[in-house]
Scaffold this motif. Sequence first.
Motif, PDB file in Angstrom:
ATOM      1  N   UNK A 564       0.866  -1.174   0.000  1.00 16.32           N
ATOM      2  CA  UNK A 564       0.000   0.000   0.000  1.00 16.32           C
ATOM      3  C   UNK A 564       0.904   1.226   0.000  1.00 16.32           C
ATOM      4  N   UNK A 565       0.728   2.088  -1.000  1.00 14.60           N
ATOM      5  CA  UNK A 565       1.511   3.324  -1.097  1.00 14.60           C
ATOM      6  C   UNK A 565       0.707   4.447  -0.442  1.00 14.60           C
ATOM      7  N   UNK A 566       1.396   5.223   0.382  1.00 12.27           N
ATOM      8  CA  UNK A 566       0.731   6.260   1.170  1.00 12.27           C
ATOM      9  C   UNK A 566       1.378   7.614   0.894  1.00 12.27           C
ATOM     10  N   UNK A 567       0.574   8.601   0.575  1.00  9.31           N
ATOM     11  CA  UNK A 567       1.058   9.975   0.488  1.00  9.31           C
ATOM     12  C   UNK A 567       0.055  10.889   1.174  1.00  9.31           C
ATOM     13  N   UNK A 568       0.536  12.018   1.615  1.00  9.32           N
ATOM     14  CA  UNK A 568      -0.348  13.016   2.213  1.00  9.32           C
ATOM     15  C   UNK A 568       0.286  14.382   2.099  1.00  9.32           C
ATOM     16  N   UNK A 729      -3.037   3.767  -2.201  1.00  8.22           N
ATOM     17  CA  UNK A 729      -3.139   2.939  -3.396  1.00  8.22           C
ATOM     18  C   UNK A 729      -2.510   1.586  -3.100  1.00  8.22           C
ATOM     19  N   UNK A 730      -3.251   0.509  -3.325  1.00 10.53           N
ATOM     20  CA  UNK A 730      -2.676  -0.807  -3.095  1.00 10.53           C
ATOM     21  C   UNK A 730      -3.720  -1.847  -2.773  1.00 10.53           C
ATOM     22  N   UNK A 896       2.753   2.882  -7.640  1.00 10.33           N
ATOM     23  CA  UNK A 896       3.453   4.163  -7.504  1.00 10.33           C
ATOM     24  C   UNK A 896       2.958   5.180  -8.528  1.00 10.33           C
ATOM     25  N   UNK A 897       2.658   4.711  -9.735  1.00  9.83           N
ATOM     26  CA  UNK A 897       2.137   5.637 -10.737  1.00  9.83           C
ATOM     27  C   UNK A 897       0.819   6.234 -10.273  1.00  9.83           C
TER      28      UNK A 897
END
Length: 957
Positions: A564-568, A729-730, A896-897
Motif C-alpha cells: 500500500x503506497x501512502x502519500x499526504x 493505493x494498493x 506508484x504511478x
Amino acid sequence: MRFNFKITIAALAVFVASTGALAQVKKKPVPSPKSKPTNKAAQIQTAALPVDKNVTIGKLPNGLTYYIRPNAYPQNRAELYLVVKAGSILETDAQQGLAHFAEHMAFNGTRDFPKTSLVSFLQSSGIKFGADLNASTSFDETVYQLPLPTDSTALFEKGFDILANWAGYVSFDQAELDKERGVVLEELRLRGKNAQERLQNQILPAILNNSRYATRLPKGKEDVIKNFDAATIKSFYQDWYRPNLQAVIAVGDFDPAKVEQLIKQKFSGLKNPATVKPRTEYNVPVTPGTTVKFATDPEFPYTLAEIIVKLPGTKVKTAADYLQSIRVSLFNQMLNARLAELMQKPTPPFLYGNASYGGFIGDQDAFTSVVVARPGELEGALKTLVGETERARQFGFTLTEFERAKQNALIELGNAYKERDKTRSSNFVAEYQQHFLEGQAIPGIAFEYQFYLDNIDKITLAQMNGMAGKFISDQNRAIIVEAPDSEKDKLPAEAALLGWITAAGKGLTPYVDNVSTKPLMEKIPDAGVIAEETKDDSIGVTTLVFQNGIKAILKPTNFKNDQIIITGYGLGGTSLASDMDFTSASLAASVVGGSGISEFNQIQLQKMMTGKNVNISPYISEYTQGFSGNATPADLETALQLIHLYFTEPRKDNDIWQSVLSQTQSVLINRNLDPSSVFQDTVTAVLNRYNFRAMVPTVGRLNTASLDKAFDFYKSSFADPGGFTFTFVGNFDVLSMKAVLATYLGSLPAGNAKKTYKDLNMNPPSGQITKIVNKGIGDKSTVQLVFSGDYEYNEVNNIQLDALEEVLNIKLVERLREQESGVYAPGVRARYMKVPSGHYSITVGFSCAPENVDKLIAATLDEINKIKTNGAQETDIKKFKAEDMRAKQVQLRENYFWAGYLAGGAQNQEDPHRIINYPKTLETVTVQSTKETANKYLSGKNLIKFILMPEKKQAAQ
C-alpha cells in the motif's frame, strides 16, 4: 551503452544470496532412531540446491546456453538479454578498451540492421534508447538488454533476430567505427576526468594486488581507442563472441515453448571459431601482510579510509552455502545497525560508516570497512569504525539484536515470497546472469523462504559471535586513505595509521541494546466521522472527507499482493517561513523525522518496528508539507499510528539537532573543491534569482538556526490536519479501510486555518544570459541551456511539452552523438508546474571537450531552429507516441504511478479522468503542433547558457 566498473572508491559490491521464485519445498520427515541423521544431514548440506522448476535451462549443440521463464509481470512485456562471458579482462595490450567499444558497435550496424537502423526501428516500436535498450561491459562479461512488448508477435520475434545479430553478426563498418571513436571517448570523459578517476588510478594497484584486473579496466586506454584498426577489434569479437561463451535469457509474458523454438531457430547457426582460444580465469593473487596506500587529489572533497581484507571467494551452490549466506547477511545487518546508531550522537564520529562481508572480484570475497571522516578527524572516525568491529569480535552480539535481525530477514524474504507471482521479469534476469557467469544457485524464492523457516533456528548466537574473528585479519589486507590535497600534510604516516587500527580494539565495553517494550500508542483514539463519501467507478477511486476536513483518496488495486503506497500533503511549506527563520524551517522535517516519536527516540522506534514492513516519513518542501511512505496491509494500522503521532506528538531531540548541524557543516567545508558541485550551485543560484532559500546553506546561515524555531515551525506546519489530502493505493478493502482511517485520521483535531502557500517568485530571470564557470583541472566541460517562461498548465500543453522534449532528445542524439561524435549522452528535460504559479523550463545538457563547446551549442540551436521552422519529423512523432503509449501501458498497473497521479492531480486541481482521455490527448501532437510549441517555448527570448570550463591557466610570466 556503458562500461560497468564493479569496484567503486568508497564501497565494494556486497554479496547477496539469490532471490528467485519457485515452488515450495516440503519439510523432510523426521528420521527414525535407527537412521544416521548426522550423515544424512551432511549429505543434505553438501547436495546442490535445486533449480527453480519454472525456468527452462537448455544448451544448443554449439554450446550456447539459454534460460526461459514465463512471467506475467509486467503484462505483455518481456526481458531479452544476451550475456557474453567476455569482458575487458580478456583484452590484449593492443585491445584495451575494445570490449567496451565492441559493445558500442553492436548498435552501429549488424548483418540485418545496417548502421543505426536498429535503434531507429526499436524507437519506432516504443523502446527508448538508453533507458530501455542498453548494454554494459565489465571485467568478465558483456550484457545486452532488450525489453520488448509481447502483444506484437512480429516485434517480439524480431527481438531474437536482434540478439542473434549482436551475438555473431556485428558489421564493424569502418565509417561507423571511426564515428564511434568520438562517442566512446566522450563517454570516458563524462564518467571520468575527475577526482574519482584520478584517485582510482592511484589506489587500484594496491587494492587489486597488481593483478590483471588493475590493468584491464573496462574503460580502456584513450590512445588505443583513438588509434586501433578494424582488424584489432574484429579479432576480439571473433575470439570471444562465440556461442559457447554466450547465454540468451528470456523472461516475460509469453509462451515458453514458442520462445525455445525461436532460440533454436535463430541461434543454432552461430559457430565457434575453428581454433578456440582458452578462456583464462584470472584472479587477484593473495598478498601476505598489509598494503597501505595514501592518495590525494585537489578536487576530492572528503577524507575517507577503507580497509579491505580479501578472503577466498564463495558461491552459493549447496544448502550449507546458503545457510552461511544467511549468517553473513545477519552479521552485516547487526554490525551496520550499530554503526547507524552512532549517527544519532550529538557529534557523530563520522559522516558515513559501513562494514560488511561480501563478494569482491577475481574469485575473492572481502570484508570491507569504509569510513568518511569530517575534515581533520580521520583518527577518531577510523578508530570508531574499527572499534565497532572489534567490539563485535570481543563481545559478540546480544540475543535481542540477533532476534531482530532474524525477524527483519524473514520480513524481507516474506515480502518476496508473497509477491512471487508479481515479481518483475528483470529481477529473474539478474539471477540467471549470475547462474551462467558464476554458477550461483537459482532455487527461487519459495525454496529460499521455506529453507529459512526450516533452518534459521539452526544458526546459533555463538556462531554469529565467531564471524567477526573470521573476517578480521592483517593478511591479504589493503588499507586505503583518500583525501583532498589540502589535507595531505595532516594525514598520518603509515606506522601511525596502523597504530590507530591496533589501538581501536583496546578498552572496549560490551554493546548495550536500548529497547522499549511499550506499545507505540497507549490509547487508541476514538474514531472520527466520515462527512462525505463519493465513488468514481471509471477510475476505481473512492474519496472520503472526514468531519475534521481531512480528505482521503482510495484506490484499491491487485497490482501487488502486499503493498500500500501512502502519500499526504497540505499546502504551505517553507514558503511561509520568514527569511530569518527559513534555515531552521528547512531543517525541521529531517530533524523531527530523525528524532523518533512521542516518548521513543529514533533508535527505540526503529527497534520497535522490527518485524513490521512499514515506512512513514514526514516532509516539508517549498510549498507543501506532508508524508510519504508505504506499508503492507498487515502493517497499515502501524503506518497510520505513526502519521497520527507525527501530527500530535512529534519529538524534539537535541542530540539529533546537533548531529544534523554537525554533519551538514562538515559536508560544506570542502564542497567548493568539486567542480560539478560548484557548477550546479551556480546553476541553482541563477535559476532562482540568487534567492538564498534555493541555494546550499552557508555555515553562517546554519549558525543562525535553532532547534526551538525548527520544532515550532514543524508544529505550525502540521497544526491543522484538516487541510491535508491523503492518497492510499494498493491491496486493501475499502470498507475495512474506512474504519481504520476514521480511527487515526478522522480523529485528528482540526482547526479552521486553511493554509495556502506564498509565491516566492523563484523563477529563472528573463532575457539572454551566459554564465561561464571556470573550475576543475580535468579536460572536461559541461553545458546546460535553459529556456523558460510563463506557462498555462493543462493537459494539451503538457503533452505538447512532453513531445517536444522527446523529439529534441532524438534529434540531439542523432546530431551531437551520431553525426558530430561530440557527446555521449545529451539530455533534454522539460519541466512544467502549476504551483506556485504557471511556469516552464526546458533544459538541454551535455558534457564534452572544452574546445567543442561553441560548436556543439551551435549545433543544438540549429536542431532547435529546424523544429521551429518545419516542426518535428513525422517519424520522430511516431517514436514519441509509441514510447509514451508503451510506457503508460506498464504504468497503469503500478501502484506508484497511481499514487503520484492521484496526489499530483489533487494538488493541481486536475481532471481525475485525464488518464482515460490520454490516447485522445496524445493525438493532438502533430508536425504543426510541435512547430508551434517549439516557437512558443524555445523562442530564445529567455535563454540562459551555463558553461563549465576547466580553470584558466595563468599566463607565463
